[in-house]
Design an enzyme around this catalytic site. Structure first.
Site, PDB file in Angstrom:
ATOM      1  N   ASP A 183      -5.577  -4.161  -2.681  1.00  0.00           N
ATOM      2  CA  ASP A 183      -4.496  -3.600  -1.411  1.00  0.00           C
ATOM      3  C   ASP A 183      -3.905  -4.778  -1.099  1.00  0.00           C
ATOM      4  O   ASP A 183      -4.817  -5.647  -1.106  1.00  0.00           O
ATOM      5  CB  ASP A 183      -5.500  -3.033  -1.002  1.00  0.00           C
ATOM      6  CG  ASP A 183      -4.566  -2.196   0.740  1.00  0.00           C
ATOM      7  OD1 ASP A 183      -3.509  -2.662   0.462  1.00  0.00           O
ATOM      8  OD2 ASP A 183      -4.082  -0.809   0.570  1.00  0.00           O
ATOM      9  N   SER A 190       0.420  -1.030   0.032  1.00  0.00           N
ATOM     10  CA  SER A 190       0.073   0.138  -0.519  1.00  0.00           C
ATOM     11  C   SER A 190       0.733   0.987   0.070  1.00  0.00           C
ATOM     12  O   SER A 190       1.905   0.835  -0.847  1.00  0.00           O
ATOM     13  CB  SER A 190      -0.875   0.064   1.075  1.00  0.00           C
ATOM     14  OG  SER A 190      -1.687   0.779   1.218  1.00  0.00           O
TER      15      SER A 190
END
Length: 322
Positions: free
Chosen positions: A171, A58
């Site tokens: 993610d 991320s």
């Protein structure tokens, strides 16, 4: 354990030569708190520790990508100048697979930063993402670096998923919030892990940030911006007397709770040699304009852990005389 011994070429009787361990960085997920990664990397470099391996999830994948492509200082200078208005203007709100499509933000990176192929870099790099259909963990270690980082940032319900190699990616924090295992797989002997999930974020725009945004908007007479920004990003969720949580509250806090639990489980099974936990209790999900505070906290952590870092990786060798 500062050094490892390697066997001599002439067998067991040969003298062992000390070699420095391969240092890896595992840069975790955590939205705006991720600017702490910048301070950590800069302080490590200043003390003579240059990681050979960088694995990111991320926001960690984004900062790591900028670092290994040699653009961290310019990037740091840019994020230090961000205001709440700048942050909001980079959000293309379209509700297309997520509240934020992400094309505007990452288009900015594509235009302003180099986008080398990962396999051509001096340092080994991996971006961790989650394959949406199968739920499998995916590591991107080849190809253009910015799309790989973008795939790792596709927070469910917040940023739209990204299609890479014909598959939709989410993610990486869903499966590996602090990618220690990835750094080890890339050859790291000593892993320095940055865990941004040690403290849960209870709101996605902190009270301090809301007040700052309000003051800036009032000074410009820009009430339209204020209303739009607060409508999407402000809430009292987490306070006993606050309003009912909205959609963004539920998504952001659910992801934070999940990542905290996954981080604890994975790091218990595969602990790093050094764990850094930035302490940013008032930082919230969208506080990207507060880079100075986060970078300073990253630097503080390296100063605090300097002795143990040197114990694991050794002292930096002095620069040769000119």
């Amino acid at each position: 354990m500062a050094n490892r011994a390697s066997s001599g070429a002439n067998g067991a009787g040969a003298a062992a030569e000390p070699t420095s361990p391969v240092v890896g960085l595992a840069l975790g997920s955590g939205s705006a708190r991720g600017w702490a990664h910048i301070g950590i990397i800069q302080a490590l470099e200043e003390m003579g520790v240059r990681p050979s391996v960088v694995a990111g999830t991320s926001i960690g994948a984004l900062v790591g990508a900028v670092y290994v492509s040699g653009q961290l200082d310019d990037f740091a200078a840019w994020v230090r100048k961000l205001t709440p208005r700048d942050v909001f203007n980079l959000m293309d709100i379209k509700f297309a697979g997520g509240v934020v499509k992400g094309e505007k933000l990452f288009g900015f990176f594509q235009d302003g930063y180099r986008n080398p192929n990962i396999e051509d870099l001096e340092q080994r790099y991996a971006s961790v993402a989650t394959e949406m259909k199968s739920g499998r963990e995916r590591w991107f270690t080849r190809g253009p670096i910015l799309p790989a980082a973008r795939a790792s940032c596709a927070i469910p319900g917040v940023f739209s998923p990204v299609k890479i190699e014909g598959r939709w990616m989410l993610d990486g924090g869903l499966v590996n919030p602090v990618p220690v295992s990835t750094a080890r797989a890339l050859g790291a002997d000593v892993v320095i892990a940055v865990n941004l999930n040690a403290q849960l974020v209870r709101a996605h725009l902190s009270r301090a940030s809301r007040e700052q945004a309000r003051r800036q908007a009032e000074s410009r007479g820009d009430i339209g911006f204020l209303e739009r920004a607060l409508a999407y990003f402000s809430s009292n969720y987490g306070d006993d007397d606050g309003d009912d949580p909205g959609l963004f509250d539920v998504i952001a806090n659910s992801v934070n709770i999940m990542q905290d639990r996954v981080t604890r489980s994975r790091m218990a099974g595969d602990p790093p040699e050094i764990t850094l936990n930035p302490l940013l209790p008032d930082f919230a999900f969208m506080d990207f304009h507060r880079a100075d505070e986060a970078i300073a906290e990253g630097r503080r952590l390296i100063e605090q852990h300097a002795e143990i870092i040197h114990a694991w990786v050794g002292e930096a060798e002095p620069e040769p005389d000119s």
